[in-house]
Design an enzyme around this catalytic site. Structure first.
Site, PDB file in Angstrom:
ATOM      1  N   HIS A   1      14.200 -34.866  96.965  1.00 36.99           N
ATOM      2  CA  HIS A   1      13.158 -35.203  97.934  1.00 36.99           C
ATOM      3  C   HIS A   1      13.113 -36.720  98.064  1.00 36.99           C
ATOM      4  O   HIS A   1      13.516 -37.450  97.148  1.00 36.99           O
ATOM      5  CB  HIS A   1      11.793 -34.711  97.453  1.00 36.99           C
ATOM      6  CG  HIS A   1      11.575 -33.241  97.644  1.00 36.99           C
ATOM      7  ND1 HIS A   1      11.772 -32.606  98.846  1.00 36.99           N
ATOM      8  CD2 HIS A   1      11.141 -32.277  96.775  1.00 36.99           C
ATOM      9  CE1 HIS A   1      11.481 -31.316  98.728  1.00 36.99           C
ATOM     10  NE2 HIS A   1      11.101 -31.090  97.480  1.00 36.99           N
TER      11      HIS A   1
ATOM     12  N   CYS B   1      15.189 -36.693 102.569  1.00 37.20           N
ATOM     13  CA  CYS B   1      14.438 -37.134 103.744  1.00 37.20           C
ATOM     14  C   CYS B   1      14.203 -38.640 103.670  1.00 37.20           C
ATOM     15  O   CYS B   1      14.153 -39.242 102.593  1.00 37.20           O
ATOM     16  CB  CYS B   1      13.092 -36.416 103.824  1.00 37.20           C
ATOM     17  SG  CYS B   1      13.197 -34.739 104.481  1.00 37.20           S
TER      18      CYS B   1
END
Length: 363
Positions: free
Chosen positions: A169, A212
């Site tokens: 992440h 991301c």
């Protein structure tokens, strides 16, 4: 017509076809072009388009088999002034994959499907003749320890290149360890500069970052009223899919802002700043699948920057039920030469043509 000239011409029979002179000139030009093709020109021709599947689909675990190279490539097709990094040793170097799939105490959503990316990417790098080391679900302290030990490994002196892949992440410039603490990517790159990693001086360092870099989805560009109307009726809920991001959090004090001098680095991000990176819960991420498919089919005759262009082209063809798209991003930091992986070739061995012929009298 003189005897000298007539003797050089073929004698024609009634069955022979008469050929237009312009056609002969054209055929001769084509023949010369075929003879003039060099190994490096092959790279230029193969990068016009990505010739795998016209419409890519999420496939999950791939049968990774890298096409072997036929010759070592040493110079660019654009001219001899741009040479290639040395890429002859076996193994080519060391590669590390750090995969953060599970977060402690469910502090963040589990990155379902990430194990598929690890399997595909690991097999690709092995087929490209790298020694591959995989680490999973590292806390911040362990993350830094593993990276530090990797960059200080003396075996880098015996290789031609190093690869670092991080799957996690994140948001722009930051990825998150399994304990939820932030890792500044600039600090990771700093480990591999010439001062901190002298064993890799003058050798390419390739970073792959699947995470991301923001929250924004890319809805693509609509070209018709019909698709614009249908877009409003699509549910915003993703089917068995996730994003490699976490909600915005206050900046942590552990984030390093150091930006030392570096060189020979190329970084491939799965998405552009500010945007989300898409991941299927069962089949992994679009970006890693695109990269693996392109590299295993084209690394034998195409250099790294062009491979990443082809990866970008292939990634652009993916879309989900919500019509979302994704754009990868490549960054180079003083990358002076081209990078050919030369898969399947061992520079320690002489080419077949130079091998001594067997002695027929030997017993």
């Amino acid at each position: 017509m003189s005897q000298g000239i007539s003797s050089a011409l073929p004698s024609l029979s009634l069955d022979d076809e008469s050929i237009d002179p312009d056609q002969l000139i054209m055929e001769a030009a084509v023949a010369r072009e075929k003879r003039s093709v060099s190994p490096d020109n092959i790279s230029m021709q193969s990068t016009d388009t990505c010739c795998i599947d016209e419409e890519p689909t999420e496939k999950g675990r791939l049968s990774v088999k890298v096409v072997p190279a036929q010759v070592f490539r040493s110079i660019s097709y654009t001219g001899s002034t741009m040479t290639a990094y040395e890429m002859r040793r076996v193994p080519r170097g060391m590669a590390i994959i750090i995969d953060i799939e599970i977060y402690e105490n469910d502090i963040q959503e589990r990155r379902l499907g990430s194990h598929v990316d690890v399997e595909n990417l690991s097999q690709l790098l092995k087929d490209l003749s790298f020694d591959v080391y995989v680490h999973k679900n590292l806390t911040q302290a362990t993350f830094y320890k593993v990276i530090s030990e990797f960059c200080k490994n003396k075996m880098h002196k015996e290789g031609d290149m190093a690869i670092v892949a991080i799957l996690s992440h994140g948001k722009d410039g930051i990825v998150y360890a399994a304990d939820g603490l932030s890792i500044d990517m600039e600090y990771i790159y700093e480990y591999f500069n010439n001062r901190n990693c002298p064993a890799l001086q003058g050798k390419p360092k390739f970073f792959i970052v699947q995470a991301c870099r923001g929250d924004r989805p890319d809805q693509g560009v609509e070209f018709s009223l019909e698709t614009e109307v249908s877009k409003g009726s699509v549910s915003k809920k993703r089917r068995a899919a996730g994003l490699d991001r976490i909600p915005d959090l206050p900046d942590s004090t552990d984030v390093s802002r150091a930006r030392p001098t570096w060189e020979d680095m190329i970084i491939a991000y799965s998405t552009i700043p500010g945007y989300a990176s898409l991941r299927d819960h069962e089949r992994g991420t679009w970006f890693i699948q695109s990269l693996v498919e392109v590299f295993m089919n084209h690394a034998h005759n195409t250099e790294l920057v062009d491979l990443l262009r082809m990866t970008s082209e292939r990634l652009s063809k993916f879309t989900n039920e919500q019509g979302e798209k994704q754009t990868c991003n490549v960054e180079m930091r003083h990358l002076y030469k081209r990078i050919y992986f030369n898969p399947g070739l061992d520079g320690r061995k002489p080419p077949p043509s130079s091998l001594p012929s067997p002695n027929p009298t030997a017993q």
